[in-house]
Scaffold this motif. Structure first.
Motif, PDB file in Angstrom:
ATOM      1  N   ASP A  82       0.832  -1.207   0.000  1.00 31.03           N
ATOM      2  CA  ASP A  82       0.000   0.000   0.000  1.00 31.03           C
ATOM      3  C   ASP A  82       0.868   1.259   0.000  1.00 31.03           C
ATOM      4  O   ASP A  82       0.568   2.234  -0.699  1.00 31.03           O
ATOM      5  CB  ASP A  82      -0.923   0.012   1.222  1.00 31.03           C
ATOM      6  N   MET A  83       1.941   1.246   0.762  1.00 31.12           N
ATOM      7  CA  MET A  83       2.840   2.397   0.805  1.00 31.12           C
ATOM      8  C   MET A  83       3.505   2.618  -0.552  1.00 31.12           C
ATOM      9  O   MET A  83       3.633   3.746  -1.023  1.00 31.12           O
ATOM     10  CB  MET A  83       3.909   2.189   1.886  1.00 31.12           C
ATOM     11  N   ARG A  84       3.943   1.524  -1.188  1.00 30.76           N
ATOM     12  CA  ARG A  84       4.586   1.646  -2.496  1.00 30.76           C
ATOM     13  C   ARG A  84       3.634   2.243  -3.528  1.00 30.76           C
ATOM     14  O   ARG A  84       4.055   3.005  -4.403  1.00 30.76           O
ATOM     15  CB  ARG A  84       5.050   0.271  -2.969  1.00 30.76           C
ATOM     16  N   ALA A  85       2.351   1.897  -3.418  1.00 28.84           N
ATOM     17  CA  ALA A  85       1.357   2.380  -4.379  1.00 28.84           C
ATOM     18  C   ALA A  85       0.723   3.703  -3.960  1.00 28.84           C
ATOM     19  O   ALA A  85      -0.209   4.165  -4.611  1.00 28.84           O
ATOM     20  CB  ALA A  85       0.264   1.323  -4.557  1.00 28.84           C
ATOM     21  N   ASN A  86       1.202   4.308  -2.867  1.00 26.29           N
ATOM     22  CA  ASN A  86       0.675   5.567  -2.354  1.00 26.29           C
ATOM     23  C   ASN A  86      -0.796   5.451  -1.957  1.00 26.29           C
ATOM     24  O   ASN A  86      -1.564   6.406  -2.061  1.00 26.29           O
ATOM     25  CB  ASN A  86       0.853   6.705  -3.370  1.00 26.29           C
ATOM     26  N   ARG A  87      -1.186   4.260  -1.503  1.00 22.00           N
ATOM     27  CA  ARG A  87      -2.552   4.062  -1.024  1.00 22.00           C
ATOM     28  C   ARG A  87      -2.629   4.354   0.461  1.00 22.00           C
ATOM     29  O   ARG A  87      -1.650   4.209   1.188  1.00 22.00           O
ATOM     30  CB  ARG A  87      -3.019   2.622  -1.302  1.00 22.00           C
ATOM     31  N   ARG A  88      -3.794   4.722   0.937  1.00 22.06           N
ATOM     32  CA  ARG A  88      -4.003   5.082   2.333  1.00 22.06           C
ATOM     33  C   ARG A  88      -3.962   3.844   3.230  1.00 22.06           C
ATOM     34  O   ARG A  88      -4.618   2.840   2.957  1.00 22.06           O
ATOM     35  CB  ARG A  88      -5.339   5.803   2.493  1.00 22.06           C
ATOM     36  N   VAL A  89      -3.185   3.921   4.283  1.00 23.14           N
ATOM     37  CA  VAL A  89      -3.149   2.853   5.292  1.00 23.14           C
ATOM     38  C   VAL A  89      -4.227   3.170   6.328  1.00 23.14           C
ATOM     39  O   VAL A  89      -4.255   4.267   6.882  1.00 23.14           O
ATOM     40  CB  VAL A  89      -1.768   2.767   5.970  1.00 23.14           C
ATOM     41  N   LEU A 147       0.663  12.893  -0.407  1.00 21.59           N
ATOM     42  CA  LEU A 147       1.701  11.890  -0.199  1.00 21.59           C
ATOM     43  C   LEU A 147       1.294  10.913   0.919  1.00 21.59           C
ATOM     44  O   LEU A 147       1.855  10.922   2.016  1.00 21.59           O
ATOM     45  CB  LEU A 147       3.031  12.570   0.131  1.00 21.59           C
ATOM     46  N   GLU A 148       0.306  10.074   0.619  1.00 20.41           N
ATOM     47  CA  GLU A 148      -0.184   9.103   1.598  1.00 20.41           C
ATOM     48  C   GLU A 148       0.914   8.104   1.955  1.00 20.41           C
ATOM     49  O   GLU A 148       1.131   7.783   3.130  1.00 20.41           O
ATOM     50  CB  GLU A 148      -1.401   8.368   1.026  1.00 20.41           C
ATOM     51  N   GLY A 149       1.599   7.577   0.935  1.00 20.49           N
ATOM     52  CA  GLY A 149       2.642   6.593   1.185  1.00 20.49           C
ATOM     53  C   GLY A 149       3.806   7.167   1.966  1.00 20.49           C
ATOM     54  O   GLY A 149       4.363   6.503   2.847  1.00 20.49           O
TER      55      GLY A 149
END
Length: 432
Positions: A82-89, A147-149
């Protein structure tokens, strides 16, 4: 009209303030998790019958994840993706992994808290970062959006730094996990700031995984050869561990697809093995085993037992982390090799600890820095040899996916393919 370029002073200020805030939050999360897991470990040690409750505790952790509306298969590897894809954790991951890890440890499951605190840090980083509205500090990179990731990466680095008292290694670990992804790598300075803030808060308090110093021998060809042998042994063992864990997870997630059944069956298998083989000392995070190995005490097959129980616990869906078990397995292996060769077992346990981590995680730079931070500058040449042998001597796939080497090869292959297409297009135009 040209693209607006240059640094954004307002965003720079926001990133700095955010780094300080998430550093403090990450330190608090690390201390909270340490106290909770220590309590869970003490309960497990005091009441041995809690081992029989492991399948039920696994089911409770899955129900907790469903209650929090979290994917039941959410683990460190999926958080990193998720971090690599800039998705929200998700914010709910913080209470979920905290309670889930404690439930597993209470029942004697072989899991650690380092990766758990990293998941908490990523969740808190993403949550705390939202009000800051963090964009790239350079205006020409604004197209990346929020910048979520990166926010999650800052929280992850801060929490790990506070737990393990290794700010440089923590920041590098996260950078390697995201494969030096552009938005995270470009803001590495503030992520490092968050790591040092968390370290500065947690270190005086002293609640975390403090690893004792180990005496380093005089530099010689013999000691370097010993480190090489340990590194190569860790290369093979680390590759097997990573393949076992990722393979078991994949099988349980995709082929079986029934998390409740999987966790119950896994719990029953672990209970049966522990009782039948008297493996009670291998329960839990493995911290006592690690300390014993660094003092020169380990059985010849202890590393394999710890690896098996860890693969079963995490592969069958129990909540917790894989990093402390990896440190422990490597230290046990290094110690056993030292005893077999009649040389300093504590010294080779230290080399094995970081070497196995490098092989299984595919994060060699982080392993090297953590080894230097934990065992001091005198350990640098030995750690370098062990880590290099472990990393280069095993295939480039680990617990968290492919390493930087495979990533760079893929990027180079894509660049060559793009260049070839461009040349083909130009040749076609010339023919016309």
């Amino acid at each position: 009209m040209g693209e607006e370029r240059g640094f954004d002073g307002g965003q720079i200020a926001r990133h700095i303030v955010f780094a300080v805030v998430i550093g403090a939050v990450g330190a608090g999360a690390s201390i909270l998790l340490s106290l909770a897991v220590d309590l869970a470990s003490s309960l497990s040690s005091r009441f041995s019958w809690l081992l029989f409750a492991l399948p039920v505790l696994g089911v409770l952790s899955l129900f907790l994840y469903k209650l929090l509306k979290l994917p039941v298969n959410l683990a460190t590897d999926t958080v990193v993706n998720d971090m690599r894809a800039n998705r929200r954790v998700p914010a709910a991951l913080t209470p979920g992994i905290l309670a889930g890890t404690c439930l597993t440890v209470v029942g004697g499951g072989s899991v650690g808290k380092e990766a758990a605190v990293m998941q908490m840090g990523a969740s808190l980083g993403a949550t705390v970062g939202r009000p800051f509205k963090l964009y790239a500090v350079r205006r020409e990179h604004r197209r990346e959006g929020l910048l979520e990731g990166y926010a999650a990466a800052c929280g992850m680095a801060a929490a790990f730094s506070a737990l393990f008292f290794a700010p440089l290694g923590a920041a590098m670990f996260v950078l390697e996990l995201v494969r030096f992804k552009g938005s995270v790598a470009r803001h590495a300075a503030t992520m490092l700031l968050a790591s040092f803030v968390a370290y500065a808060i947690a270190k005086p308090i002293g609640i975390g995984d403090a690893i004792p110093a180990v005496a380093m021998p005089a530099l010689s060809w013999e000691t370097m050869a010993e480190c090489l042998v340990v590194g190569l042994a860790c290369a093979g063992a680390g590759a097997l561990f990573a393949a076992g864990l990722t393979g078991t997870r994949h099988l349980m997630r995709t082929r079986v697809g029934k998390p409740l059944v999987v966790v119950v069956v896994g719990g029953l298998i672990i209970v049966a093995l522990v009782l039948a083989c008297s493996w009670q000392r291998f329960e839990g995070t493995g911290a006592p085993l690690l300390m014993g190995a660094l003092a020169g005490h380990a059985g010849s097959g202890d590393f394999a037992v710890k690896a098996l129980l860890t693969v079963l616990a995490l592969g069958f869906g129990f909540k917790g982390g894989e990093i402390m078990p990896m440190f422990t397995i490597g230290a046990l292996l290094g110690c056993a090799l030292g005893q077999l060769a009649g040389v300093s077992a504590p010294f080779l346990a230290a080399v094995g600890m970081v070497s196995f981590f490098a092989a299984a995680s595919r994060c060699s730079l982080a392993a090297f820095l953590m080894g230097a931070e934990i065992f001091g500058l005198a350990a640098v040449p030995y750690v370098a040899v062990g880590v290099a042998a472990a990393y280069l001597g095993s295939r480039d796939f680990g617990v968290f996916g492919h390493g930087l080497v495979s990533h760079l090869v893929r990027l180079r292959t894509r660049a060559r393919a793009a260049a070839q297409r461009e040349r083909s297009a130009l040749s076609g135009k010339e023919v016309q």
